[in-house]
Design a protein around this motif. Structure first.
Motif, PDB file in Angstrom:
ATOM      1  N   LYS A  27      -1.932   3.110  10.206  1.00  0.00           N
ATOM      2  CA  LYS A  27      -1.582   3.717   8.920  1.00  0.00           C
ATOM      3  C   LYS A  27      -1.048   5.130   9.147  1.00  0.00           C
ATOM      4  O   LYS A  27      -1.684   5.933   9.815  1.00  0.00           O
ATOM      5  CB  LYS A  27      -2.809   3.775   8.003  1.00  0.00           C
ATOM      6  N   LEU A  28       0.096   5.411   8.567  1.00  0.00           N
ATOM      7  CA  LEU A  28       0.688   6.745   8.684  1.00  0.00           C
ATOM      8  C   LEU A  28      -0.225   7.813   8.085  1.00  0.00           C
ATOM      9  O   LEU A  28      -0.354   8.911   8.629  1.00  0.00           O
ATOM     10  CB  LEU A  28       2.045   6.780   7.979  1.00  0.00           C
ATOM     11  N   SER A  29      -0.848   7.505   6.966  1.00  0.00           N
ATOM     12  CA  SER A  29      -1.695   8.495   6.301  1.00  0.00           C
ATOM     13  C   SER A  29      -2.877   8.879   7.184  1.00  0.00           C
ATOM     14  O   SER A  29      -3.217  10.069   7.313  1.00  0.00           O
ATOM     15  CB  SER A  29      -2.195   7.938   4.956  1.00  0.00           C
ATOM     16  N   THR A  30      -3.512   7.891   7.824  1.00  0.00           N
ATOM     17  CA  THR A  30      -4.637   8.174   8.710  1.00  0.00           C
ATOM     18  C   THR A  30      -4.183   8.940   9.945  1.00  0.00           C
ATOM     19  O   THR A  30      -4.839   9.885  10.391  1.00  0.00           O
ATOM     20  CB  THR A  30      -5.329   6.866   9.141  1.00  0.00           C
ATOM     21  N   VAL A  77       0.833  -1.204   0.000  1.00  0.00           N
ATOM     22  CA  VAL A  77       0.000   0.000   0.000  1.00  0.00           C
ATOM     23  C   VAL A  77       0.866   1.252   0.000  1.00  0.00           C
ATOM     24  O   VAL A  77       1.791   1.383   0.800  1.00  0.00           O
ATOM     25  CB  VAL A  77      -0.937   0.018   1.230  1.00  0.00           C
ATOM     26  N   VAL A  78       0.573   2.175  -0.905  1.00  0.00           N
ATOM     27  CA  VAL A  78       1.255   3.470  -0.947  1.00  0.00           C
ATOM     28  C   VAL A  78       0.582   4.405   0.047  1.00  0.00           C
ATOM     29  O   VAL A  78      -0.644   4.470   0.115  1.00  0.00           O
ATOM     30  CB  VAL A  78       1.193   4.067  -2.371  1.00  0.00           C
ATOM     31  N   GLN A  79       1.380   5.137   0.824  1.00  0.00           N
ATOM     32  CA  GLN A  79       0.813   6.030   1.830  1.00  0.00           C
ATOM     33  C   GLN A  79       1.333   7.451   1.651  1.00  0.00           C
ATOM     34  O   GLN A  79       2.523   7.657   1.413  1.00  0.00           O
ATOM     35  CB  GLN A  79       1.166   5.540   3.243  1.00  0.00           C
ATOM     36  N   CYS A 125       5.064  13.550   2.285  1.00  0.00           N
ATOM     37  CA  CYS A 125       5.759  12.329   1.891  1.00  0.00           C
ATOM     38  C   CYS A 125       4.846  11.370   1.143  1.00  0.00           C
ATOM     39  O   CYS A 125       3.639  11.291   1.417  1.00  0.00           O
ATOM     40  CB  CYS A 125       6.314  11.610   3.123  1.00  0.00           C
ATOM     41  N   ARG A 126       5.457  10.639   0.225  1.00  0.00           N
ATOM     42  CA  ARG A 126       4.785   9.534  -0.454  1.00  0.00           C
ATOM     43  C   ARG A 126       5.655   8.305  -0.255  1.00  0.00           C
ATOM     44  O   ARG A 126       6.736   8.189  -0.823  1.00  0.00           O
ATOM     45  CB  ARG A 126       4.604   9.822  -1.939  1.00  0.00           C
ATOM     46  N   LEU A 127       5.171   7.400   0.581  1.00  0.00           N
ATOM     47  CA  LEU A 127       5.911   6.198   0.922  1.00  0.00           C
ATOM     48  C   LEU A 127       5.476   5.085  -0.010  1.00  0.00           C
ATOM     49  O   LEU A 127       4.306   4.690  -0.016  1.00  0.00           O
ATOM     50  CB  LEU A 127       5.649   5.812   2.381  1.00  0.00           C
ATOM     51  N   ALA A 128       6.417   4.600  -0.809  1.00  0.00           N
ATOM     52  CA  ALA A 128       6.088   3.609  -1.829  1.00  0.00           C
ATOM     53  C   ALA A 128       5.798   2.252  -1.212  1.00  0.00           C
ATOM     54  O   ALA A 128       6.150   1.975  -0.067  1.00  0.00           O
ATOM     55  CB  ALA A 128       7.236   3.501  -2.826  1.00  0.00           C
ATOM     56  N   GLU A 157      -3.304  18.768  -0.425  1.00  0.00           N
ATOM     57  CA  GLU A 157      -3.749  18.142  -1.668  1.00  0.00           C
ATOM     58  C   GLU A 157      -2.808  18.453  -2.826  1.00  0.00           C
ATOM     59  O   GLU A 157      -2.495  17.585  -3.639  1.00  0.00           O
ATOM     60  CB  GLU A 157      -5.175  18.598  -2.012  1.00  0.00           C
ATOM     61  N   VAL A 158      -2.350  19.694  -2.916  1.00  0.00           N
ATOM     62  CA  VAL A 158      -1.476  20.094  -4.019  1.00  0.00           C
ATOM     63  C   VAL A 158      -0.185  19.284  -4.003  1.00  0.00           C
ATOM     64  O   VAL A 158       0.226  18.709  -5.021  1.00  0.00           O
ATOM     65  CB  VAL A 158      -1.161  21.605  -3.950  1.00  0.00           C
ATOM     66  N   PHE A 159       0.464  19.214  -2.838  1.00  0.00           N
ATOM     67  CA  PHE A 159       1.742  18.518  -2.775  1.00  0.00           C
ATOM     68  C   PHE A 159       1.585  17.005  -2.906  1.00  0.00           C
ATOM     69  O   PHE A 159       2.452  16.335  -3.461  1.00  0.00           O
ATOM     70  CB  PHE A 159       2.472  18.880  -1.480  1.00  0.00           C
ATOM     71  N   TYR A 160       0.475  16.454  -2.417  1.00  0.00           N
ATOM     72  CA  TYR A 160       0.243  15.024  -2.613  1.00  0.00           C
ATOM     73  C   TYR A 160       0.071  14.708  -4.100  1.00  0.00           C
ATOM     74  O   TYR A 160       0.559  13.686  -4.601  1.00  0.00           O
ATOM     75  CB  TYR A 160      -1.001  14.577  -1.839  1.00  0.00           C
ATOM     76  N   LYS A 161      -0.623  15.578  -4.820  1.00  0.00           N
ATOM     77  CA  LYS A 161      -0.806  15.371  -6.262  1.00  0.00           C
ATOM     78  C   LYS A 161       0.532  15.464  -6.994  1.00  0.00           C
ATOM     79  O   LYS A 161       0.804  14.692  -7.914  1.00  0.00           O
ATOM     80  CB  LYS A 161      -1.796  16.401  -6.817  1.00  0.00           C
ATOM     81  N   ILE A 162       1.363  16.414  -6.589  1.00  0.00           N
ATOM     82  CA  ILE A 162       2.682  16.543  -7.210  1.00  0.00           C
ATOM     83  C   ILE A 162       3.511  15.286  -6.959  1.00  0.00           C
ATOM     84  O   ILE A 162       4.170  14.757  -7.869  1.00  0.00           O
ATOM     85  CB  ILE A 162       3.402  17.794  -6.680  1.00  0.00           C
ATOM     86  N   LEU A 163       3.489  14.782  -5.723  1.00  0.00           N
ATOM     87  CA  LEU A 163       4.246  13.576  -5.392  1.00  0.00           C
ATOM     88  C   LEU A 163       3.762  12.378  -6.194  1.00  0.00           C
ATOM     89  O   LEU A 163       4.574  11.575  -6.683  1.00  0.00           O
ATOM     90  CB  LEU A 163       4.142  13.288  -3.896  1.00  0.00           C
ATOM     91  N   ASN A 164       2.460  12.237  -6.338  1.00  0.00           N
ATOM     92  CA  ASN A 164       1.922  11.127  -7.122  1.00  0.00           C
ATOM     93  C   ASN A 164       2.309  11.257  -8.584  1.00  0.00           C
ATOM     94  O   ASN A 164       2.600  10.261  -9.251  1.00  0.00           O
ATOM     95  CB  ASN A 164       0.395  11.062  -6.978  1.00  0.00           C
TER      96      ASN A 164
END
Length: 206
Positions: free
Chosen positions: A169-172, A21-23, A41-44, A61-68
């Motif tokens: 979960k880190l994201s939660t 799972v990507v977080q 962060c985006r943890l692969a 949201e902006v930075f998560y979209k950039i990371l993805n």
């Protein structure tokens, strides 16, 4: 920043069970003047690679979209200097971005408002003014935390108690921490604030 890897991997990599799972999660670095710099962060999957963007702007949201977007290009081996061109001319986002969320007025909502000294309509207007209903963090917070724990958490923050949140979960985890902090508006948390606690900072829990 020498400590950056410890915040990007806030666990023992060798002992942690790998997951596919990507977080997406955040951490916060606070300087001596109290200014917070956020790490997005985006943890692969497999937890062996982490992409991170540091910014003083809480644009989740902006930075998560950039990371993805970066991760997709890396997977396709299409990395180039023009990777972030689609984001260059975007206007600054509002307080928060994300899909709209509607919370119907009910007994739990009225109870929360009453404990905070407002009516539910007043709270709703305040939240809409700040864009909280469009917040990805608040969405995860409402899904993960029931009303009694939400009230206890809010009361503990008002009393400035030491608070420790845990999650599988880190994201939660970081979404709930950020949403709780935002709900204090117009007040704000003035003490130690570590959305993600790496092992080397466990002394803060005692």
């Amino acid at each position: 920043i020498q400590m950056l890897p410890k915040f990007c991997f806030p666990f023992d990599i060798e002992r942690y069970t790998a997951s596919s799972v990507v977080q997406n999660f955040t951490f916060a670095l606070t300087d001596l003047e109290g200014n917070q710099r956020f790490g997005f962060c985006r943890l692969a999957g497999g937890f062996r690679t982490c992409l991170c963007i540091l910014s003083y702007l809480p644009w989740f949201e902006v930075f998560y979209k950039i990371l993805n977007n970066i991760a997709d290009h890396l997977a396709k081996e299409q990395v180039s200097l023009g990777l972030l061109d689609p984001f260059r001319w975007l206007p600054p986002p509002p307080v928060s971005l994300g899909p709209s969320m509607t919370i119907s007025q009910g007994q739990g909502c009225n109870l929360i408002a009453k404990k905070m000294g407002y009516t539910w309509n007043q709270l709703e207007r305040m939240a809409q003014d700040r864009g909280l209903w469009r917040s990805r963090n608040l969405t995860e917070f409402v899904v993960a935390v029931d009303v009694p724990n939400m009230l206890q958490l809010y009361g503990s923050m008002l009393y400035e108690r030491r608070i420790l949140l845990t999650s599988s979960k880190l994201s939660t985890l970081t979404a709930c921490v950020q949403a709780s902090s935002a709900m204090l508006y117009p007040m704000y948390w003035q003490h130690i604030y570590i959305p993600t606690l790496p092992p080397h900072l466990l002394d803060y829990c005692w």
